[in-house]
Design a protein around this motif. Structure first.
Motif, mmCIF file in Angstrom:
data_model
loop_
_atom_site.group_PDB
_atom_site.id
_atom_site.type_symbol
_atom_site.label_atom_id
_atom_site.label_comp_id
_atom_site.label_asym_id
_atom_site.label_seq_id
_atom_site.Cartn_x
_atom_site.Cartn_y
_atom_site.Cartn_z
ATOM 1 N N PHE A 327 -19.049 -34.325 29.921
ATOM 2 C CA PHE A 327 -19.463 -33.720 28.935
ATOM 3 C C PHE A 327 -18.705 -35.058 27.607
ATOM 4 C CE2 PHE A 327 -19.675 -28.755 29.956
ATOM 5 C CZ PHE A 327 -20.421 -29.280 31.474
ATOM 6 N N ALA A 328 -17.802 -35.509 27.968
ATOM 7 C CA ALA A 328 -17.366 -36.467 26.673
ATOM 8 C C ALA A 328 -18.360 -37.552 27.058
ATOM 9 C CB ALA A 328 -16.016 -36.791 26.570
ATOM 10 N N GLN A 329 -18.809 -37.910 28.257
ATOM 11 C CA GLN A 329 -19.334 -38.737 28.707
ATOM 12 C C GLN A 329 -21.077 -38.495 28.084
ATOM 13 O OE1 GLN A 329 -17.970 -39.274 32.798
ATOM 14 N NE2 GLN A 329 -19.495 -41.382 32.709
ATOM 15 N N ILE A 330 -21.535 -37.309 28.474
ATOM 16 C CA ILE A 330 -23.053 -36.865 27.753
ATOM 17 C C ILE A 330 -22.985 -37.100 26.344
ATOM 18 C CG2 ILE A 330 -24.360 -34.914 27.424
ATOM 19 C CD1 ILE A 330 -23.542 -33.942 30.510
ATOM 20 N N ALA A 331 -22.290 -36.491 26.179
ATOM 21 C CA ALA A 331 -22.336 -36.302 24.593
ATOM 22 C C ALA A 331 -21.732 -38.176 24.097
ATOM 23 C CB ALA A 331 -20.982 -35.431 23.949
ATOM 24 N N ALA A 332 -21.142 -38.674 24.458
ATOM 25 C CA ALA A 332 -20.909 -40.507 24.009
ATOM 26 C C ALA A 332 -21.988 -40.736 23.869
ATOM 27 C CB ALA A 332 -19.235 -40.922 23.966
ATOM 28 N N ASP A 333 -22.436 -41.129 25.094
ATOM 29 C CA ASP A 333 -23.943 -41.994 25.619
ATOM 30 C C ASP A 333 -25.118 -41.104 24.628
ATOM 31 O OD1 ASP A 333 -25.546 -43.581 27.137
ATOM 32 O OD2 ASP A 333 -26.549 -41.098 27.467
ATOM 33 N N ARG A 334 -25.353 -39.853 24.254
ATOM 34 C CA ARG A 334 -26.022 -39.545 23.527
ATOM 35 C C ARG A 334 -26.438 -39.464 22.289
ATOM 36 N NH1 ARG A 334 -30.201 -36.623 26.192
ATOM 37 N NH2 ARG A 334 -29.804 -36.482 28.894
ATOM 38 N N LEU A 335 -24.852 -39.558 21.919
ATOM 39 C CA LEU A 335 -24.455 -39.888 20.055
ATOM 40 C C LEU A 335 -24.218 -41.592 19.929
ATOM 41 C CD1 LEU A 335 -22.727 -37.010 20.120
ATOM 42 C CD2 LEU A 335 -24.522 -37.279 19.001
ATOM 43 N N GLY A 336 -24.574 -41.918 21.007
ATOM 44 C CA GLY A 336 -24.069 -43.552 20.931
ATOM 45 C C GLY A 336 -23.004 -43.878 20.496
ATOM 46 N N MET A 337 -21.743 -42.814 20.429
ATOM 47 C CA MET A 337 -20.056 -43.143 20.361
ATOM 48 C C MET A 337 -19.375 -43.310 20.939
ATOM 49 S SD MET A 337 -19.709 -39.933 17.543
ATOM 50 C CE MET A 337 -20.607 -39.549 16.334
ATOM 51 N N PRO A 338 -18.341 -44.174 20.518
ATOM 52 C CA PRO A 338 -16.572 -44.619 22.101
ATOM 53 C C PRO A 338 -16.129 -42.467 22.691
ATOM 54 C CG PRO A 338 -16.825 -45.504 19.897
ATOM 55 C CD PRO A 338 -17.615 -44.478 19.363
ATOM 56 N N ILE A 339 -16.055 -42.921 23.791
ATOM 57 C CA ILE A 339 -15.680 -41.861 24.340
ATOM 58 C C ILE A 339 -14.154 -41.315 23.664
ATOM 59 C CG2 ILE A 339 -14.890 -42.410 26.326
ATOM 60 C CD1 ILE A 339 -15.911 -40.774 28.240
ATOM 61 N N GLU A 340 -13.604 -42.270 23.138
ATOM 62 C CA GLU A 340 -11.995 -41.613 22.623
ATOM 63 C C GLU A 340 -12.556 -40.587 21.281
ATOM 64 O OE1 GLU A 340 -12.330 -45.507 25.178
ATOM 65 O OE2 GLU A 340 -13.574 -44.804 23.537
ATOM 66 N N ASP A 341 -13.928 -40.528 20.721
ATOM 67 C CA ASP A 341 -13.870 -40.197 19.662
ATOM 68 C C ASP A 341 -14.497 -38.842 20.238
ATOM 69 O OD1 ASP A 341 -13.468 -42.022 17.902
ATOM 70 O OD2 ASP A 341 -15.569 -42.872 17.545
ATOM 71 N N GLY A 367 -24.100 -25.849 32.372
ATOM 72 C CA GLY A 367 -23.052 -25.474 30.905
ATOM 73 C C GLY A 367 -23.846 -27.028 30.387
ATOM 74 N N GLY A 368 -23.645 -28.261 31.232
ATOM 75 C CA GLY A 368 -24.047 -30.352 30.868
ATOM 76 C C GLY A 368 -24.887 -29.745 30.012
ATOM 77 N N THR A 369 -26.534 -29.197 30.160
ATOM 78 C CA THR A 369 -27.811 -28.957 29.328
ATOM 79 C C THR A 369 -27.223 -28.021 28.176
ATOM 80 O OG1 THR A 369 -28.853 -29.020 31.968
ATOM 81 C CG2 THR A 369 -29.877 -27.826 29.600
ATOM 82 N N ALA A 370 -26.280 -27.523 28.364
ATOM 83 C CA ALA A 370 -26.545 -26.470 26.535
ATOM 84 C C ALA A 370 -25.683 -27.466 25.744
ATOM 85 C CB ALA A 370 -25.846 -25.514 27.066
ATOM 86 N N ILE A 371 -25.458 -28.828 26.165
ATOM 87 C CA ILE A 371 -24.098 -29.799 25.749
ATOM 88 C C ILE A 371 -25.711 -31.103 24.841
ATOM 89 C CG2 ILE A 371 -22.955 -31.345 25.143
ATOM 90 C CD1 ILE A 371 -21.892 -28.401 25.453
ATOM 91 N N VAL A 372 -25.849 -30.994 25.778
ATOM 92 C CA VAL A 372 -27.929 -31.498 25.621
ATOM 93 C C VAL A 372 -28.227 -31.066 24.479
ATOM 94 C CG1 VAL A 372 -29.884 -32.896 26.488
ATOM 95 C CG2 VAL A 372 -27.736 -32.871 27.384
ATOM 96 N N MET A 373 -28.750 -30.146 24.660
ATOM 97 C CA MET A 373 -29.554 -29.238 23.330
ATOM 98 C C MET A 373 -29.232 -29.373 22.754
ATOM 99 S SD MET A 373 -30.026 -26.432 26.143
ATOM 100 C CE MET A 373 -31.634 -25.204 25.186
ATOM 101 N N CYS A 374 -27.588 -28.529 22.363
ATOM 102 C CA CYS A 374 -26.936 -29.250 20.340
ATOM 103 C C CYS A 374 -27.262 -30.737 20.326
ATOM 104 C CB CYS A 374 -25.110 -29.065 21.800
ATOM 105 S SG CYS A 374 -24.894 -26.977 21.978
ATOM 106 N N ILE A 375 -26.987 -31.571 20.838
ATOM 107 C CA ILE A 375 -27.697 -32.950 20.109
ATOM 108 C C ILE A 375 -28.492 -32.836 20.289
ATOM 109 C CG2 ILE A 375 -26.907 -35.088 21.407
ATOM 110 C CD1 ILE A 375 -24.305 -33.973 22.955
#
Length: 603
Positions: A327-341, A367-375
């Motif tokens: 889930f951190a990878q999904i968020a980092a990839d779609r938001l263009g941020m370091p995964i450490e953030d 659950g991952g799709t719900a995160i994508v929808m939020c992003i």
């Protein structure tokens, strides 16, 4: 229409999940607030919070359930158990925290068991191996009472009985019986391993009966990739698939012609060498609410903090699947941020306010799709703020690699470190723009997903002892797009280990008085490190149309595909001796007895 009807009785033995950590719970009552906090070793903190109020008389909004690291679940912790309500009640009565920790023997006797079906199966075929129909009569031992999903699990066997094959007709008569045993319920695969074992053993029996190649029989009955979405005789609609592609890739990895030559050469030397094959499909991402007892959606929340760090909150409850990473990878990839953030939070109903939790290989697909929808919501909102800060219309703003920039002028740009503080300080925001960068979403899937694959196994059997050695293991699984291939491989390997246990070692035994005889590790054999072979693993990618990431799920794939492959390999090794079928587990004693010339039919 049938040229031949192939029949076989099969037993799916009762299994004990045996997670490395037994169950445990701690309840604390806060009298002044009239609130309860329950820490419990569970896969379903949100469902526990939903079900517990009726048992203890405390409103749902006064209950906090926390699921810490649970030391393995495998479906056994997909339940509300009596102990969770008991410690809650006692904490309220005593005004002090109450803890209960399960012993190993208690775990073996009072945490749900899996499988335990006996069935008579018939399959109608044409002489060229074409599958026409399947008829099944099965008895499911439900144990002494029902847990959360007890009566539903055997129905999944009927639902998936046709496997990955075209079949015109299917009928399953299912009888559930109560006995003096622990209740059965979802255990890694939950009804689908039984279905796959049945159809894959039947496909080998068809090949043997008609003197056909087992792989050719399977290829003949596969639907073509162009036939998807594929409706089954049981009423399901398989989302996508390329079954021949997975089979052919597995054969290539196994060097199929050479493997068969190795078998033939071993047999000429008097060895009992066999090659087994399993092509499977399973139902995953269990989600459309119309087919689920308590809703099949999933909830998520994403918040970009003022510091431009990211907090992801999920209603899924990972307990070894690795969503803290994926889930951190999904968020980092779609938001263009370091995964450490990125921080991922889960398992606490005071933090993740809603959720349907983790089971049925659903956490990432739903659950991952719900995160994508939020992003997506956050990106749309941030784009309008970026346009305001850049002084251009929204339609001229583009986003890439964490930066919002003016189309045609990439140097005119702002990043998250500029946008996030402005969103919260709110001194320079567009008119009617709501401060903050936070979004929550519920994802309701339109369909389940249907991962598939091919497993190939080569075994050698010791004639003197009956012991089975796995010589080669090849697995090709298709779970759609993979967020993290390493996590996928780990899930498949763990699932195969479960299947090695079911195929060769494990069986839960009660005596005639209802006394459990396999309540300790001394009595309930499981595979050890020496029993696990080196895996040769591959994958194909057939995206699912049921979610935007094209993910299918993989948590139970190994368990579903491996058991029949191992069984088919053992029976193939014994086939020169005229042995057509043996029921699981294929223990050394069972095989040794079958090898004795005085008792060739002692199965």
């Amino acid at each position: 229409q049938a040229d031949r009807v192939v029949k076989q009785r099969m037993i799916h033995q009762r299994l004990t999940p045996m997670a490395i950590e037994p169950r445990g719970c701690v309840a604390s009552w806060h009298a002044g607030e009239g609130a309860l906090t329950l820490y419990t070793s569970t896969q379903i903190p949100h469902l526990v919070r939903t079900l517990l109020p009726e048992m203890i008389g405390v409103p749902e909004n006064k209950i906090r359930v926390v699921a810490p690291e649970v030391g393995g679940g495998f479906g056994a912790k997909l339940n509300l158990y009596a102990e969770e309500s008991l410690v809650s009640h006692l904490a309220m009565r005593l005004g002090a925290p109450v803890k209960w920790i399960e012993s190993r023997r208690e775990h073996a006797s009072a945490t749900i068991h899996g499988r335990d079906q006996i069935g008579e199966y018939e399959v109608a075929v044409k002489k060229d191996g074409s599958l026409l129909g399947i008829k099944a009569k099965a008895i499911a031992d439900l144990g002494a009472y029902c847990q959360l999903n007890t009566p539903a699990i055997p129905t999944l066997t009927g639902l998936m009985l046709t496997g990955c094959y075209k079949c015109k007709a299917v009928r399953m008569d299912l009888i559930g019986v109560y006995t003096h045993k622990m209740a059965t319920d979802a255990y890694r695969g939950a009804g689908r391993p039984e279905a796959t074992y049945v159809i894959e053993r039947l496909m080998d029996l068809i090949a043997d009966e008609l003197d056909l190649d087992p792989a050719a029989v399977r290829l003949k009955n596969f639907p073509k990739p162009s036939e998807f979405p594929f409706p089954t005789a049981t009423g399901l609609t398989y989302d996508s698939g390329n079954y021949p592609g997975a089979l052919k890739k597995a054969q290539k990895l196994a060097d199929w012609p050479r493997l068969l030559k190795q078998r033939d050469a071993a047999r000429r030397r008097g060895k009992l060498f066999g090659v087994g094959l399993s092509t499977y499909v399973e139902i995953c991402a269990l989600g459309p609410s119309k087919m689920m007892s308590a809703g099949g959606w999933e909830w998520g929340c994403v918040r970009i903090e003022m510091s431009a760090k990211v907090t992801v909150i999920t209603g899924a409850t990972p307990h070894g699947q690795g969503q803290e990473t994926s889930f951190a990878q999904i968020a980092a990839d779609r938001l263009g941020m370091p995964i450490e953030d990125v921080v991922v939070m889960s398992g606490d109903t005071a933090v993740a306010h809603y959720g349907r939790d983790t089971y049925g290989s659903r956490a990432t697909a739903i659950g991952g799709t719900a995160i994508v929808m939020c992003i997506e919501k956050i990106l749309a909102k941030a784009r309008s703020l970026a346009a305001h800060l850049l002084g251009v219309p929204v339609k001229r703003v583009e986003f890439r690699d964490g930066t919002f920039f003016v189309k045609g002028n990439p140097k005119k740009a702002v990043g998250w470190k500029q946008i996030a503080p402005e969103a919260y300080v709110a001194k320079n925001i567009p008119p009617d723009w709501e401060p903050g960068l936070e979004a929550s979403s519920f994802f309701e899937p339109p369909n389940c997903t249907y991962p598939f694959g091919t497993h190939i196994v080569a075994v050698e059997i010791d004639r003197e002892t009956g012991e089975v050695s796995i010589v080669r293991y090849i697995a090709v699984d298709d779970c759609g797009h993979q967020v993290n291939p390493l996590l996928v491989e780990g899930q498949v390997q763990g699932g195969i280990a479960h299947s090695i246990g079911q195929s060769l070692f494990e069986r839960t035994v009660y005596d005639e008085n209802g006394q459990l005889l396999t309540g300790e590790f001394m009595d309930y054999p499981m595979p050890r490190a020496k029993d696990i072979p080196e895996y040769l693993m591959g994958s194909t990618v057939t995206p699912s149309p049921s979610n935007p990431m094209g993910i299918k799920g993989v948590g139970e794939a190994g368990t579903i595909g491996a058991t029949p492959a191992i069984a088919n390999a053992v029976i193939d090794a014994l086939s020169p001796l005229g042995i057509r079928h043996l029921d699981l587990p294929l223990t050394p004693e069972k095989i040794w007895r079958a090898l004795q010339p005085a008792k060739p039919s002692a199965l």
